[in-house]
Scaffold this motif. Structure first.
Motif, PDB file in Angstrom:
ATOM      1  N   GLY A   2       1.522   8.824   1.427  1.00 43.13           N
ATOM      2  CA  GLY A   2       1.928  10.207   1.538  1.00 43.13           C
ATOM      3  C   GLY A   2       1.973  10.640   2.980  1.00 43.13           C
ATOM      4  O   GLY A   2       2.191   9.844   3.888  1.00 43.13           O
ATOM      5  N   SER A   3       1.725  11.939   3.216  1.00 43.87           N
ATOM      6  CA  SER A   3       1.831  12.463   4.563  1.00 43.87           C
ATOM      7  C   SER A   3       0.644  12.072   5.431  1.00 43.87           C
ATOM      8  O   SER A   3       0.683  12.217   6.641  1.00 43.87           O
ATOM      9  CB  SER A   3       1.950  13.989   4.519  1.00 43.87           C
ATOM     10  OG  SER A   3       0.810  14.551   3.895  1.00 43.87           O
ATOM     11  N   SER A   4      -0.441  11.617   4.814  1.00 46.94           N
ATOM     12  CA  SER A   4      -1.618  11.225   5.562  1.00 46.94           C
ATOM     13  C   SER A   4      -2.392  10.174   4.790  1.00 46.94           C
ATOM     14  O   SER A   4      -2.505  10.251   3.566  1.00 46.94           O
ATOM     15  CB  SER A   4      -2.511  12.440   5.827  1.00 46.94           C
ATOM     16  OG  SER A   4      -3.654  12.084   6.558  1.00 46.94           O
ATOM     17  N   PHE A   5      -2.920   9.176   5.499  1.00 46.06           N
ATOM     18  CA  PHE A   5      -3.771   8.181   4.859  1.00 46.06           C
ATOM     19  C   PHE A   5      -4.726   7.629   5.902  1.00 46.06           C
ATOM     20  O   PHE A   5      -4.519   7.781   7.110  1.00 46.06           O
ATOM     21  CB  PHE A   5      -2.954   7.065   4.204  1.00 46.06           C
ATOM     22  CG  PHE A   5      -2.158   6.211   5.150  1.00 46.06           C
ATOM     23  CD1 PHE A   5      -2.607   4.955   5.535  1.00 46.06           C
ATOM     24  CD2 PHE A   5      -0.930   6.644   5.642  1.00 46.06           C
ATOM     25  CE1 PHE A   5      -1.872   4.157   6.392  1.00 46.06           C
ATOM     26  CE2 PHE A   5      -0.186   5.848   6.497  1.00 46.06           C
ATOM     27  CZ  PHE A   5      -0.659   4.601   6.875  1.00 46.06           C
ATOM     28  N   VAL A   6      -5.817   7.034   5.443  1.00 43.92           N
ATOM     29  CA  VAL A   6      -6.840   6.535   6.369  1.00 43.92           C
ATOM     30  C   VAL A   6      -7.088   5.060   6.105  1.00 43.92           C
ATOM     31  O   VAL A   6      -6.930   4.561   4.993  1.00 43.92           O
ATOM     32  CB  VAL A   6      -8.160   7.319   6.247  1.00 43.92           C
ATOM     33  CG1 VAL A   6      -7.961   8.766   6.670  1.00 43.92           C
ATOM     34  CG2 VAL A   6      -8.712   7.240   4.839  1.00 43.92           C
ATOM     35  N   LEU A   7      -7.484   4.364   7.183  1.00 39.17           N
ATOM     36  CA  LEU A   7      -7.774   2.944   7.117  1.00 39.17           C
ATOM     37  C   LEU A   7      -9.099   2.659   7.817  1.00 39.17           C
ATOM     38  O   LEU A   7      -9.533   3.422   8.682  1.00 39.17           O
ATOM     39  CB  LEU A   7      -6.661   2.151   7.813  1.00 39.17           C
ATOM     40  CG  LEU A   7      -5.240   2.288   7.250  1.00 39.17           C
ATOM     41  CD1 LEU A   7      -4.238   1.627   8.203  1.00 39.17           C
ATOM     42  CD2 LEU A   7      -5.138   1.682   5.862  1.00 39.17           C
ATOM     43  N   GLY A   8      -9.730   1.557   7.444  1.00 36.29           N
ATOM     44  CA  GLY A   8     -10.916   1.090   8.155  1.00 36.29           C
ATOM     45  C   GLY A   8     -10.474   0.187   9.285  1.00 36.29           C
ATOM     46  O   GLY A   8      -9.784   0.609  10.205  1.00 36.29           O
TER      47      GLY A   8
END
Length: 199
Positions: A2-8
């Motif tokens: 989507g418009s924002s996502f997070v990763l390690g």
């Protein structure tokens, strides 16, 4: 995504491809490792390094769109390779940025602002005494930083309300610190002990 996502942690192996669409923000909490031969496309997106412990990023010379650092840890954010970007932004008080000695970081728009004298952003080489190269080809907004071992390529970099910690070329560091490497120890509300070392 989507418009924002997070990763390690991010590992891009040689031959791999990673991309995301325009307007997307990719938040990274870990380390970014990109091997030579891996392809990374941001398509006008943003990569934000937002960890609360030490982070590092190596882009293998890739061209990025927007890079934002919000890491506020005492260990800071280390860039282990050269890279180019449309913009680079750090406005987090007290943050620390380390650049690989001998590397070149070229951005169109550079924004560095620690907010006040107590929040100056520190810019350092990974090897003290060996410069890294920083180039802003279009616009720059630089205030409240503490910079060492940096060579500005192309146009001079102008830093207001900032500290010159030595080893810099082609910088105009204005309203800088009067005392370098200073230490202050308050002994009472009426007096203060001041110590400093020469640089």
């Amino acid at each position: 995504p989507g418009s924002s996502f997070v990763l390690g942690d991010v590992l891009l192996n040689a031959g791999g491809i990673f991309s995301f669409g325009p307007g997307v923000n990719c938040g990274v909490f870990g380390h970014w490792t990109q091997q030579s031969g891996a392809l990374f496309f941001t398509e006008n997106g943003t990569v934000t390094f937002q960890g609360s412990v030490a982070q590092s990023a190596g882009f293998a010379g890739s061209a990025l769109n927007a890079v934002v650092v919000t890491n506020d840890s005492s260990q800071g954010m280390t860039f282990t390779s050269s890279f180019t970007a449309a913009s680079f932004t750090d406005t987090v008080a007290g943050s620390r940025l380390f650049f690989a000695s001998g590397s070149t970081v070229t951005v169109s728009s550079l924004t560095l602002n620690g907010g006040d004298v107590d929040g100056r952003i520190k810019l350092r080489s990974t090897t003290a005494g060996i410069q890294y190269i920083l180039e802003a080809t279009s616009s720059q907004t630089i205030r409240f930083i503490d910079v060492a071992d940096s060579k500005a390529l192309g146009q001079m970099l102008i830093a207001h309300d900032s500290c010159n910690a030595g080893g810099n070329d082609n910088w105009d560091i204005q309203d800088g610190c009067l005392i370098r490497n200073s230490s202050f120890t308050a002994v009472s509300s009426q007096s203060v002990t001041v110590g400093w070392t020469s640089t």
